[in-house]
Motif scaffolding. Structure first.
Motif, PDB file in Angstrom:
ATOM      1  N   ALA A   1       0.828  -1.220   0.000  1.00  0.00           N
ATOM      2  CA  ALA A   1       0.000   0.000   0.000  1.00  0.00           C
ATOM      3  C   ALA A   1       0.856   1.259   0.000  1.00  0.00           C
ATOM      4  CB  ALA A   1      -0.926  -0.004   1.207  1.00  0.00           C
ATOM      5  N   MET A   2       2.048   1.178   0.597  1.00  0.00           N
ATOM      6  CA  MET A   2       2.930   2.332   0.701  1.00  0.00           C
ATOM      7  C   MET A   2       4.004   2.354  -0.371  1.00  0.00           C
ATOM      8  SD  MET A   2       1.681   3.836   3.411  1.00  0.00           S
ATOM      9  CE  MET A   2       2.968   4.951   3.979  1.00  0.00           C
ATOM     10  N   CYS A   3       3.898   1.476  -1.361  1.00  0.00           N
ATOM     11  CA  CYS A   3       4.945   1.349  -2.381  1.00  0.00           C
ATOM     12  C   CYS A   3       5.154   2.671  -3.112  1.00  0.00           C
ATOM     13  CB  CYS A   3       4.579   0.257  -3.380  1.00  0.00           C
ATOM     14  SG  CYS A   3       5.823  -0.011  -4.656  1.00  0.00           S
ATOM     15  N   THR A   4       6.420   3.064  -3.240  1.00  0.00           N
ATOM     16  CA  THR A   4       6.755   4.319  -3.920  1.00  0.00           C
ATOM     17  C   THR A   4       7.501   4.093  -5.231  1.00  0.00           C
ATOM     18  OG1 THR A   4       8.809   4.467  -2.641  1.00  0.00           O
ATOM     19  CG2 THR A   4       6.864   5.588  -1.743  1.00  0.00           C
TER      20      THR A   4
ATOM     21  N   ARG B   1       4.023   1.215  -8.280  1.00  0.00           N
ATOM     22  CA  ARG B   1       2.998   1.788  -7.423  1.00  0.00           C
ATOM     23  C   ARG B   1       1.641   1.899  -8.117  1.00  0.00           C
ATOM     24  NH1 ARG B   1       5.540   7.873  -6.923  1.00  0.00           N
ATOM     25  NH2 ARG B   1       5.368   8.472  -9.126  1.00  0.00           N
ATOM     26  N   ALA B   2       1.647   2.105  -9.448  1.00  0.00           N
ATOM     27  CA  ALA B   2       0.378   2.202 -10.180  1.00  0.00           C
ATOM     28  C   ALA B   2      -0.144   0.832 -10.603  1.00  0.00           C
ATOM     29  CB  ALA B   2       0.558   3.092 -11.408  1.00  0.00           C
ATOM     30  N   ARG B   3       0.676  -0.198 -10.399  1.00  0.00           N
ATOM     31  CA  ARG B   3       0.266  -1.549 -10.811  1.00  0.00           C
ATOM     32  C   ARG B   3      -0.125  -2.413  -9.624  1.00  0.00           C
ATOM     33  NH1 ARG B   3       5.140  -3.625 -14.329  1.00  0.00           N
ATOM     34  NH2 ARG B   3       3.657  -5.295 -14.830  1.00  0.00           N
ATOM     35  N   LEU B   4      -0.156  -1.823  -8.442  1.00  0.00           N
ATOM     36  CA  LEU B   4      -0.594  -2.505  -7.231  1.00  0.00           C
ATOM     37  C   LEU B   4      -1.969  -1.974  -6.846  1.00  0.00           C
ATOM     38  CD1 LEU B   4       2.794  -2.326  -5.333  1.00  0.00           C
ATOM     39  CD2 LEU B   4       1.612  -4.463  -5.887  1.00  0.00           C
ATOM     40  N   VAL B   5      -2.946  -2.874  -6.715  1.00  0.00           N
ATOM     41  CA  VAL B   5      -4.320  -2.448  -6.391  1.00  0.00           C
ATOM     42  C   VAL B   5      -4.842  -3.273  -5.217  1.00  0.00           C
ATOM     43  CG1 VAL B   5      -4.814  -1.720  -8.754  1.00  0.00           C
ATOM     44  CG2 VAL B   5      -5.306  -4.076  -8.065  1.00  0.00           C
ATOM     45  N   PRO B   6      -5.757  -2.719  -4.430  1.00  0.00           N
ATOM     46  CA  PRO B   6      -6.334  -3.474  -3.309  1.00  0.00           C
ATOM     47  C   PRO B   6      -7.063  -4.722  -3.787  1.00  0.00           C
ATOM     48  CG  PRO B   6      -6.809  -1.130  -3.105  1.00  0.00           C
ATOM     49  CD  PRO B   6      -6.240  -1.326  -4.483  1.00  0.00           C
ATOM     50  N   LEU B   7      -7.156  -5.704  -2.907  1.00  0.00           N
ATOM     51  CA  LEU B   7      -7.802  -6.972  -3.245  1.00  0.00           C
ATOM     52  C   LEU B   7      -9.223  -6.782  -3.746  1.00  0.00           C
ATOM     53  CD1 LEU B   7      -6.637  -9.265  -0.300  1.00  0.00           C
ATOM     54  CD2 LEU B   7      -6.120  -9.611  -2.722  1.00  0.00           C
ATOM     55  N   ASP B   8      -9.959  -5.855  -3.148  1.00  0.00           N
ATOM     56  CA  ASP B   8     -11.358  -5.686  -3.561  1.00  0.00           C
ATOM     57  C   ASP B   8     -11.488  -4.923  -4.875  1.00  0.00           C
ATOM     58  OD1 ASP B   8     -10.621  -3.204  -2.682  1.00  0.00           O
ATOM     59  OD2 ASP B   8     -12.111  -3.078  -1.074  1.00  0.00           O
ATOM     60  N   ASP B   9     -10.340  -4.539  -5.456  1.00  0.00           N
ATOM     61  CA  ASP B   9     -10.348  -3.886  -6.764  1.00  0.00           C
ATOM     62  C   ASP B   9      -9.472  -4.655  -7.750  1.00  0.00           C
ATOM     63  OD1 ASP B   9     -10.995  -1.892  -8.648  1.00  0.00           O
ATOM     64  OD2 ASP B   9      -9.171  -0.764  -8.197  1.00  0.00           O
TER      65      ASP B   9
ATOM     66  N   VAL C   1      -1.325  -6.292  -9.895  1.00  0.00           N
ATOM     67  CA  VAL C   1      -1.020  -7.143  -8.745  1.00  0.00           C
ATOM     68  C   VAL C   1      -1.882  -6.673  -7.574  1.00  0.00           C
ATOM     69  CG1 VAL C   1       0.744  -7.817  -7.070  1.00  0.00           C
ATOM     70  CG2 VAL C   1       1.333  -7.633  -9.502  1.00  0.00           C
ATOM     71  N   ALA C   2      -2.604  -7.599  -6.974  1.00  0.00           N
ATOM     72  CA  ALA C   2      -3.488  -7.249  -5.857  1.00  0.00           C
ATOM     73  C   ALA C   2      -2.743  -7.381  -4.534  1.00  0.00           C
ATOM     74  CB  ALA C   2      -4.720  -8.146  -5.860  1.00  0.00           C
ATOM     75  N   TYR C   3      -3.126  -6.546  -3.581  1.00  0.00           N
ATOM     76  CA  TYR C   3      -2.547  -6.633  -2.241  1.00  0.00           C
ATOM     77  C   TYR C   3      -3.653  -6.460  -1.213  1.00  0.00           C
ATOM     78  CZ  TYR C   3      -2.925  -1.510  -1.931  1.00  0.00           C
ATOM     79  OH  TYR C   3      -3.399  -0.230  -1.890  1.00  0.00           O
ATOM     80  N   GLY C   4      -3.393  -6.973  -0.030  1.00  0.00           N
ATOM     81  CA  GLY C   4      -4.370  -6.846   1.039  1.00  0.00           C
ATOM     82  C   GLY C   4      -3.926  -7.618   2.255  1.00  0.00           C
ATOM     83  N   THR C   5      -4.831  -7.775   3.209  1.00  0.00           N
ATOM     84  CA  THR C   5      -4.499  -8.476   4.446  1.00  0.00           C
ATOM     85  C   THR C   5      -4.688  -9.979   4.287  1.00  0.00           C
ATOM     86  OG1 THR C   5      -6.748  -8.341   5.323  1.00  0.00           O
ATOM     87  CG2 THR C   5      -5.256  -6.489   5.786  1.00  0.00           C
TER      88      THR C   5
END
Length: 577
Positions: free
Chosen positions: A492-495, A500-508, A514-518
């Motif tokens: 989430a904090m990737c700079t 940074r524009a290719r990382l999205v939350p799991l619900d999106d 690439v999705a990220y989340g808990t």
């Protein structure tokens, strides 16, 4: 088992017969040392601009077989001599001619490309994998050059191929023109000759598996292995109330879906539910076309009931009280006023997180016959994944409500993870009991653990492994970054300007991202590659459970990026202290 080149087939262009031949060659233990080429292009073909051979099989000390595979369910030789295969238009050139021409094309290529190769016994043959084929006393081919569906399914493929080569060698020995170069004592092709032929037919630079095929293979492999877990469905057919226990990766969710489908096929109204939101969405999509199944999270089900009664939805405040007490109370009010059970059967995944009195009250009234006499099947990891205020003792509530009126079975074979990841999960998550075995083959990718001291260093490691996975052919949406943190996680904090524009939350989650989340949010799901970040400690039951959930999501590639202060915790886990 046979070495297959390439090691996987394209599911979109491979016929059912070729697929079965491929899999049987690959899996037959009696073919150790063999090499088989699938779909070999022939540039210099005697009749076509470019031809193709379905299989070229190298059998050390026996010979080479050029095999044509026909999957048609009807094969006919017409009165005018033309061949008709299935519904295709008749053609003059039949399968035996096709196979023979391919054999000569391959033979010519080998003689020109490898003039020092010894003479080789090369046979051509045709497998009719889905049709009967019996031609008495053929004149245009030898009877041993054909294998119909009865013979194909009656004998191991190793026996069929060896039988063809044995008859071919007998034929050569009895043919005067072949006596000058062939002897029954010949052991060609030797293993060394087979290696040379391999280099000539398909140089090593062509061995790379296309990413699209690799992805399909990974997904199909996981589904095929979980089908082996469906033996539990036979138990459910005889026991209307059952609990299925199993660690992560033992196929519980796939069996739950199949159980719901079978119940619906028999006319039952089924509630298929779970705790996790993302898993609920996935379940809903999997059974969307089955009208009798209502799928989703248990809380969304209760929310719909509350909405029917015009109850106010959650608008802030104490969410714990709302979801554990208020919402179940609203749902019960609706169910009790209606006095009609909503479902004939319940299938519950992640049951370990729903073992609370208020939740069981709602399920009890929703089911015809209730939990004590109704039909239900519950799946859960009751010792390792209960992270939402329910624990291993929660199953005792079922015993109290049903009077021990259910059977219990345990799934212990891992069918999700490759062996190296399964072993990593066992050793580092104190998985007790461990897996009884793994069904997937190893892929020569070891689980990776990296250590960081500063957030900046963790960012660099995250980018490093995102780049590695991309270079290894993983599509962006095959990769998930999981963390015990939410909005402050490394992803989430990737700079990094590239990622940074290719990382999205799991619900999106979307393709090409690439999705990220808990770990909490991804519970019940899996991905081809998982990167676990922000691990600072694994020293209590909650942090160990979260790490276990996150790391066990990875099917093919696992990377753990942990703070160096967690080294001692991992050492204790590994040593069982």
């Amino acid at each position: 088992m046979t070495r297959m080149i390439p090691p996987f087939f394209d599911p979109e262009s491979t016929s059912p017969g070729e697929r079965e031949v491929f899999e049987r060659l690959r899996d037959d233990p009696a073919t150790e040392g063999w090499t088989a080429f699938h779909s070999v292009g022939v540039v210099k073909h005697p009749r076509q601009i470019q031809g193709e051979v379905d299989f070229v099989i190298l059998v050390p000390n026996a010979g080479v077989v050029c095999l044509e595979v026909k999957s048609h369910r009807r094969v006919a030789r017409l009165d005018d001599g033309r061949w008709q295969l299935g519904s295709h238009l008749p053609e003059v050139r039949g399968p035996f001619k096709q196979s023979d021409e391919a054999k000569f094309a391959i033979g010519n290529h080998l003689r020109k490309a490898g003039p020092s190769l010894p003479p080789l016994p090369m046979a051509s043959a045709v497998f009719f994998t889905h049709a009967r084929f019996q031609a008495p006393n053929p004149t245009e081919w030898h009877s041993w050059q054909s294998v119909d569906t009865i013979a194909f399914h009656r004998s191991p493929i190793s026996a069929l191929v060896l039988g063809i080569l044995r008859r071919h060698r007998e034929h050569l020995a009895s043919t005067p023109s072949a006596r000058g170069w062939f002897s029954t004592a010949s052991v060609e092709p030797t293993s060394a000759t087979c290696s040379r032929i391999t280099d000539l037919l398909r140089p090593s630079f062509e061995f790379t598996e296309p990413p699209k095929i690799r992805r399909h293979r990974r997904e199909e492999e996981a589904e095929r292995f979980t089908q082996q877990q469906f033996q539990v469905l036979d138990m459910f057919a005889e026991n209307p109330r059952s609990v299925v226990k199993g660690a992560a990766g033992t196929g519980k969710t796939f069996v739950a879906i199949e159980a719901a489908r079978r119940l619906a096929a028999n006319g039952s109204r089924v509630l298929l539910c779970c705790y996790n939101k993302l898993l609920g969405q996935w379940l809903k999509g999997e059974v969307a076309k089955v009208e009798l199944i209502s799928a989703g999270t248990f809380h969304s089900y209760m929310g719909r009931l509350a909405q029917e009664a015009g109850k106010q939805q959650f608008g802030g405040g104490d969410s714990r009280t709302w979801y554990r007490e208020t919402l179940p109370g609203h749902a019960l009010d609706v169910l009790l006023s209606d006095e009609r059970p909503r479902f004939d059967a319940l299938v519950i995944d992640e049951a370990q997180d729903l073992m609370l009195d208020n939740y069981l009250d709602v399920l009890d009234v929703s089911l015809s016959g209730g939990l004590g006499s109704g039909r239900w099947l519950q799946f859960g990891d009751f010792t390792n994944q209960a992270i939402f205020d329910s624990d291993a003792d929660g199953i005792n509530l079922l015993h109290q409500r049903t009077g021990n009126g259910f059977v219990s079975v345990t799934l212990s074979t891992n069918c999700r993870n490759v062996p190296s990841i399964a072993q990593h999960v066992e050793e580092n998550a104190r998985l007790v009991p461990g897996y009884s075995g793994t069904l997937r083959a190893e892929n020569n990718r070891e689980a990776v653990r990296e250590w960081w001291k500063t957030p900046e260093e963790q960012q660099r490691l995250l980018v490093k492994h995102l780049n590695r996975l991309q270079a290894d052919g993983f599509a962006p949406d095959e990769v998930v970054v999981l963390s015990p943190r939410g909005s402050t996680s490394a992803a989430a904090m990737c700079t990094d300007p590239r990622w940074r524009a290719r990382l999205v939350p799991l619900d999106d989650a979307r393709t090409r991202f690439v999705a990220y989340g808990t770990a909490h949010a991804f519970k019940g799901l899996d991905a081809a590659a998982v990167i676990v970040t922000d691990i600072e400690t694994v020293n209590d039951q909650k942090t160990q459970a979260l790490f276990y959930i996150a790391s066990s999501r990875a099917r093919d590639d696992l990377t753990v990026i942990a703070r160096d202060t967690a080294r001692a915790d991992f050492r204790r886990l590994l040593l069982g202290e």
